[in-house]
Scaffold this motif. Structure first.
Motif, PDB file in Angstrom:
ATOM      1  N   THR A   1      41.079  42.086  34.236  1.00  0.00           N
ATOM      2  CA  THR A   1      41.217  41.757  35.374  1.00  0.00           C
ATOM      3  C   THR A   1      40.250  42.701  36.665  1.00  0.00           C
ATOM      4  O   THR A   1      40.091  43.939  36.174  1.00  0.00           O
ATOM      5  CB  THR A   1      42.717  42.122  36.415  1.00  0.00           C
ATOM      6  N   LEU A   2      39.406  41.373  37.443  1.00  0.00           N
ATOM      7  CA  LEU A   2      38.245  42.420  38.163  1.00  0.00           C
ATOM      8  C   LEU A   2      38.879  42.802  39.484  1.00  0.00           C
ATOM      9  O   LEU A   2      39.244  41.751  40.398  1.00  0.00           O
ATOM     10  CB  LEU A   2      36.612  41.334  38.160  1.00  0.00           C
ATOM     11  N   SER A   3      38.321  43.697  40.460  1.00  0.00           N
ATOM     12  CA  SER A   3      38.955  43.661  41.636  1.00  0.00           C
ATOM     13  C   SER A   3      37.217  44.463  41.666  1.00  0.00           C
ATOM     14  O   SER A   3      36.794  45.238  41.916  1.00  0.00           O
ATOM     15  CB  SER A   3      40.371  45.069  41.501  1.00  0.00           C
TER      16      SER A   3
ATOM     17  N   THR B   1      33.392  51.149  38.882  1.00  0.00           N
ATOM     18  CA  THR B   1      35.009  52.183  38.825  1.00  0.00           C
ATOM     19  C   THR B   1      36.139  51.581  37.279  1.00  0.00           C
ATOM     20  O   THR B   1      36.295  50.012  37.731  1.00  0.00           O
ATOM     21  CB  THR B   1      35.674  52.890  39.805  1.00  0.00           C
ATOM     22  N   ASN B   2      35.786  52.444  36.908  1.00  0.00           N
ATOM     23  CA  ASN B   2      36.449  51.861  35.867  1.00  0.00           C
ATOM     24  C   ASN B   2      38.457  52.529  35.106  1.00  0.00           C
ATOM     25  O   ASN B   2      38.688  53.269  34.599  1.00  0.00           O
ATOM     26  CB  ASN B   2      35.759  52.131  34.102  1.00  0.00           C
ATOM     27  N   PHE B   3      38.987  51.697  36.101  1.00  0.00           N
ATOM     28  CA  PHE B   3      40.250  52.585  35.635  1.00  0.00           C
ATOM     29  C   PHE B   3      41.890  51.449  34.975  1.00  0.00           C
ATOM     30  O   PHE B   3      42.205  52.043  34.383  1.00  0.00           O
ATOM     31  CB  PHE B   3      41.367  51.897  37.302  1.00  0.00           C
ATOM     32  N   GLY B   4      40.754  51.100  34.061  1.00  0.00           N
ATOM     33  CA  GLY B   4      41.549  50.409  32.953  1.00  0.00           C
ATOM     34  C   GLY B   4      41.245  51.561  31.422  1.00  0.00           C
ATOM     35  O   GLY B   4      42.595  51.104  30.511  1.00  0.00           O
ATOM     36  N   VAL B   5      40.727  51.936  31.660  1.00  0.00           N
ATOM     37  CA  VAL B   5      40.996  53.205  30.732  1.00  0.00           C
ATOM     38  C   VAL B   5      42.683  54.417  31.144  1.00  0.00           C
ATOM     39  O   VAL B   5      42.534  54.842  29.669  1.00  0.00           O
ATOM     40  CB  VAL B   5      39.484  54.771  30.744  1.00  0.00           C
ATOM     41  N   PHE B   6      42.034  53.457  31.822  1.00  0.00           N
ATOM     42  CA  PHE B   6      44.230  54.773  32.120  1.00  0.00           C
ATOM     43  C   PHE B   6      44.893  53.633  31.925  1.00  0.00           C
ATOM     44  O   PHE B   6      45.869  53.936  32.361  1.00  0.00           O
ATOM     45  CB  PHE B   6      43.891  54.873  33.884  1.00  0.00           C
ATOM     46  N   GLY B   7      44.690  52.866  31.419  1.00  0.00           N
ATOM     47  CA  GLY B   7      46.381  51.518  30.918  1.00  0.00           C
ATOM     48  C   GLY B   7      46.297  50.511  32.643  1.00  0.00           C
ATOM     49  O   GLY B   7      47.361  49.762  32.471  1.00  0.00           O
ATOM     50  N   VAL B   8      45.831  50.944  32.971  1.00  0.00           N
ATOM     51  CA  VAL B   8      46.425  49.964  34.479  1.00  0.00           C
ATOM     52  C   VAL B   8      44.680  48.531  34.904  1.00  0.00           C
ATOM     53  O   VAL B   8      43.496  48.519  34.669  1.00  0.00           O
ATOM     54  CB  VAL B   8      45.556  51.169  35.551  1.00  0.00           C
ATOM     55  N   GLU B   9      46.081  47.754  35.581  1.00  0.00           N
ATOM     56  CA  GLU B   9      45.371  46.419  34.915  1.00  0.00           C
ATOM     57  C   GLU B   9      44.355  46.070  36.783  1.00  0.00           C
ATOM     58  O   GLU B   9      43.523  45.079  35.908  1.00  0.00           O
ATOM     59  CB  GLU B   9      46.230  45.328  35.613  1.00  0.00           C
ATOM     60  N   ALA B  10      44.273  46.653  37.822  1.00  0.00           N
ATOM     61  CA  ALA B  10      44.308  46.033  38.416  1.00  0.00           C
ATOM     62  C   ALA B  10      44.251  47.159  39.764  1.00  0.00           C
ATOM     63  O   ALA B  10      45.100  47.765  39.355  1.00  0.00           O
ATOM     64  CB  ALA B  10      44.344  44.870  39.592  1.00  0.00           C
ATOM     65  N   GLY B  11      43.509  47.409  40.901  1.00  0.00           N
ATOM     66  CA  GLY B  11      43.851  48.130  41.651  1.00  0.00           C
ATOM     67  C   GLY B  11      42.867  48.146  42.950  1.00  0.00           C
ATOM     68  O   GLY B  11      41.987  46.796  43.369  1.00  0.00           O
ATOM     69  N   THR B  12      42.994  48.104  44.002  1.00  0.00           N
ATOM     70  CA  THR B  12      41.829  48.187  45.162  1.00  0.00           C
ATOM     71  C   THR B  12      41.445  49.897  45.639  1.00  0.00           C
ATOM     72  O   THR B  12      41.295  50.132  46.409  1.00  0.00           O
ATOM     73  CB  THR B  12      43.024  48.296  45.902  1.00  0.00           C
ATOM     74  N   PRO B  13      39.770  49.398  44.918  1.00  0.00           N
ATOM     75  CA  PRO B  13      38.208  50.263  45.120  1.00  0.00           C
ATOM     76  C   PRO B  13      38.390  50.613  46.796  1.00  0.00           C
ATOM     77  O   PRO B  13      38.009  49.463  46.845  1.00  0.00           O
ATOM     78  CB  PRO B  13      37.487  50.171  43.914  1.00  0.00           C
TER      79      PRO B  13
ATOM     80  N   GLU C   1      27.512  52.063  50.765  1.00  0.00           N
ATOM     81  CA  GLU C   1      27.303  50.517  50.177  1.00  0.00           C
ATOM     82  C   GLU C   1      28.295  49.602  50.393  1.00  0.00           C
ATOM     83  O   GLU C   1      29.204  50.032  50.624  1.00  0.00           O
ATOM     84  CB  GLU C   1      27.767  51.378  48.226  1.00  0.00           C
ATOM     85  N   ALA C   2      28.076  48.232  49.833  1.00  0.00           N
ATOM     86  CA  ALA C   2      28.416  46.985  50.130  1.00  0.00           C
ATOM     87  C   ALA C   2      29.385  46.254  49.380  1.00  0.00           C
ATOM     88  O   ALA C   2      30.731  45.582  49.574  1.00  0.00           O
ATOM     89  CB  ALA C   2      27.559  45.308  50.577  1.00  0.00           C
ATOM     90  N   GLY C   3      29.502  47.574  48.193  1.00  0.00           N
ATOM     91  CA  GLY C   3      30.415  46.368  47.561  1.00  0.00           C
ATOM     92  C   GLY C   3      31.160  47.579  46.235  1.00  0.00           C
ATOM     93  O   GLY C   3      30.004  48.527  45.801  1.00  0.00           O
ATOM     94  N   ILE C   4      31.615  47.537  45.435  1.00  0.00           N
ATOM     95  CA  ILE C   4      32.584  48.172  44.570  1.00  0.00           C
ATOM     96  C   ILE C   4      33.104  47.421  43.354  1.00  0.00           C
ATOM     97  O   ILE C   4      34.016  46.911  44.436  1.00  0.00           O
ATOM     98  CB  ILE C   4      33.280  50.045  44.795  1.00  0.00           C
ATOM     99  N   LEU C   5      32.768  47.218  42.403  1.00  0.00           N
ATOM    100  CA  LEU C   5      33.928  46.646  40.844  1.00  0.00           C
ATOM    101  C   LEU C   5      34.797  47.151  41.110  1.00  0.00           C
ATOM    102  O   LEU C   5      34.398  48.272  39.854  1.00  0.00           O
ATOM    103  CB  LEU C   5      32.681  46.315  40.581  1.00  0.00           C
ATOM    104  N   GLY C   6      35.986  47.050  40.391  1.00  0.00           N
ATOM    105  CA  GLY C   6      37.160  48.032  39.587  1.00  0.00           C
ATOM    106  C   GLY C   6      37.196  47.205  38.129  1.00  0.00           C
ATOM    107  O   GLY C   6      37.822  45.990  38.157  1.00  0.00           O
ATOM    108  N   LEU C   7      37.337  47.821  37.147  1.00  0.00           N
ATOM    109  CA  LEU C   7      37.638  47.039  35.318  1.00  0.00           C
ATOM    110  C   LEU C   7      38.797  47.577  35.270  1.00  0.00           C
ATOM    111  O   LEU C   7      39.167  48.462  35.462  1.00  0.00           O
ATOM    112  CB  LEU C   7      36.095  47.930  35.404  1.00  0.00           C
ATOM    113  N   GLY C   8      39.827  46.539  35.662  1.00  0.00           N
ATOM    114  CA  GLY C   8      40.750  47.164  34.539  1.00  0.00           C
ATOM    115  C   GLY C   8      41.033  47.061  32.825  1.00  0.00           C
ATOM    116  O   GLY C   8      39.799  46.927  32.421  1.00  0.00           O
ATOM    117  N   SER C   9      42.155  47.267  32.594  1.00  0.00           N
ATOM    118  CA  SER C   9      42.263  47.402  31.192  1.00  0.00           C
ATOM    119  C   SER C   9      42.218  45.943  30.432  1.00  0.00           C
ATOM    120  O   SER C   9      42.770  44.631  31.170  1.00  0.00           O
ATOM    121  CB  SER C   9      43.638  47.919  30.566  1.00  0.00           C
ATOM    122  N   VAL C  10      41.893  45.933  29.449  1.00  0.00           N
ATOM    123  CA  VAL C  10      41.199  44.925  28.311  1.00  0.00           C
ATOM    124  C   VAL C  10      42.984  44.248  27.784  1.00  0.00           C
ATOM    125  O   VAL C  10      42.951  45.468  26.877  1.00  0.00           O
ATOM    126  CB  VAL C  10      40.513  45.037  27.496  1.00  0.00           C
TER     127      VAL C  10
END
Length: 450
Positions: free
Chosen positions: A414-416, A369-381, A387-396
């Motif tokens: 930041t990777l979550s 999940t890419n919440f970085g497109v909304f300008g968010v640095e990190a989150g708890t997806p 599924e066993a895992g999900i990776l969140g991509l923060g803003s660059v």
């Protein structure tokens, strides 16, 4: 003679669907396999093809209605009843047993008519209508076109709500240029024409979403919980209260990845391929899952087993107007970076159109999940169920960062990572996150992995 078309089982095991819009109106002549309605299930908007050819006798529901599977949706009959194509035997048997008809199997070839003269007359009538329509289309759309008395012009294709909207504005649909699928006049087409000729909105025009209603004090709006929002909520609650979630974070210097993306963008041989950070991250995830199989597994409580997948069906969380959906890229681990980028582009385009098929949203083994497109640095997806895992991509972000013993401005992200603690220990989750980070820090390392 009349024929009923019941809402079929759309192959998802869902009990109902919301009628989004009609693509035909009562009195219309419908061809076999012509799309007659758009329905929204919990996963996608689907166009329903007609299993019959004939005249629309009755529309049993209005846009916005929730229709149960097996309920009569439309009846064909009237003047064209004798020309209605026969239903498949399987459908007749299903209706006799009050079983639910399935969309697969509708649309069998129509029987050959024993009345060639009738076919010839119908063909001549169709030719006349086509000629008249061609004249109309050739004329300026703001012009008043006189219809020949011998043969009325074919009715412009639109949905009942759009017809009413145009009528409220006093607009003749024959003057409007259609931009919808297969020549369908949409509400936006009517609004654009009204703006061009200086007409305002109809004073008593109904709101676009008939299911939305104001609260008693008119300071709140109430919306029924249905469709994607309902199923997403149920899935997230089930996930949150079934799998023990753990989220870990890691901030990564991705300056080299940004340079790689810039160089690929400037490469003329790759023109047309949008290779961005998301594609590189997807490739890094696929490589890291090959070395951390517990993140690419499923907890099968019923069988009492842990199922490890030796392939990666990569789910991509997509925010759409209809809510959050997670379409899947099958066998993403077997794709090159360019192929992944193309798959991501196509997936996003279909998701935005609301036409993602239900089959494309099943079978995922890991998600991004890419919440970085909304300008968010990190989150708890929250994990996609199963599924066993999900990776969140923060803003660059451009930040002062330690590099080669000095402080420099670097691109960081930041990777979550959220994972199911039944399947994944903290050490395994950390190793996976570090493996992804290493590829993003030095994308050339991907050449050393398999």
């Amino acid at each position: 003679m009349s024929q009923d078309f019941r809402l079929p089982d759309l192959g998802e095991g869902l009990p109902d669907a919301e009628l989004v819009s009609w693509l035909v109106a009562e009195g219309d002549e419908v061809a076999l396999n012509q799309n007659i309605a758009e329905v929204e299930t919990a996963k996608a908007v689907i166009e329903l093809p007609s299993p019959f050819a004939g005249t629309v006798q009755k529309l049993h529901h209005a846009a916005g209605d929730v229709v149960e599977v097996g309920e009569v949706l439309i009846t064909f009959g009237g003047a064209g009843a004798e020309d209605v194509a026969p239903r498949p035997a399987a459908q007749e048997a299903a209706e006799d047993e009050k079983a639910t008809p399935n969309l697969v199997g509708y649309g069998a070839a129509p029987r050959k008519s024993a009345r060639p003269q009738r076919r010839a007359r119908a063909a001549r009538a169709d030719d006349a209508r086509s000629a008249d329509t061609a004249v109309l289309e050739a004329a300026p759309h703001d012009a008043i076109v006189e219809q020949p008395l011998e043969q009325p012009l074919e009715r412009p294709r639109s949905t009942p709500p759009v017809r009413k909207f145009a009528k409220d504005l006093g607009i003749d649909l024959a003057l409007i240029e259609a931009t919808g699928v297969k020549g369908l006049i949409t509400r936006a087409d009517v609004e654009a024409y009204a703006a061009r000729v200086g007409l305002g909105a109809a004073p008593d025009a109904a709101p676009a979403a008939a299911s939305v209603r104001p609260g008693p004090d008119e300071r709140v709006t109430r919306r029924p919980i249905r469709g994607v929002r309902k199923v997403t909520a149920e899935a997230m609650v089930r996930s949150a209260f079934t799998a023990p979630h753990v989220t870990t974070f890691h901030t990564v210097d991705i300056t080299e990845t940004m340079r790689l993306v810039a160089s690929l963008k400037a490469d003329r041989s790759l023109e047309g391929h949008r290779i961005g950070v998301m594609a590189v991250a997807a490739k890094a995830v696929c490589l890291a899952l090959g070395h951390n199989v517990s993140l690419n597994a499923k907890w099968d409580a019923e069988a009492g087993e842990i199922v490890e997948h030796h392939y990666v069906n990569l789910g991509i969380a997509a925010a759409t107007d209809r809510g959050l959906i997670v379409p899947v890229i099958p066998d993403a681990d077997a794709m090159t970076l360019v192929e992944l980028a193309d798959a991501l582009r196509d997936l996003a385009q279909v998701a935005r159109s609301g036409k993602t098929p239900p089959a494309a949203m099943t079978g995922g083994t890991f998600s991004i999940t890419n919440f970085g497109v909304f300008g968010v640095e990190a989150g708890t997806p929250i994990l996609n169920p199963g599924e066993a895992g999900i990776l969140g991509l923060g803003s660059v972000q451009r930040r002062p960062w330690e590099h080669d013993g000095e402080i420099a401005l670097r691109d960081v992200m930041t990777l979550s990572l959220s994972f199911d603690h039944r399947l994944v220990d903290g050490a395994e989750g950390s190793r996976f996150l570090v493996d992804v980070a290493r590829v993003l820090e030095q994308p050339g390392r991907a050449m050393l992995l398999r």
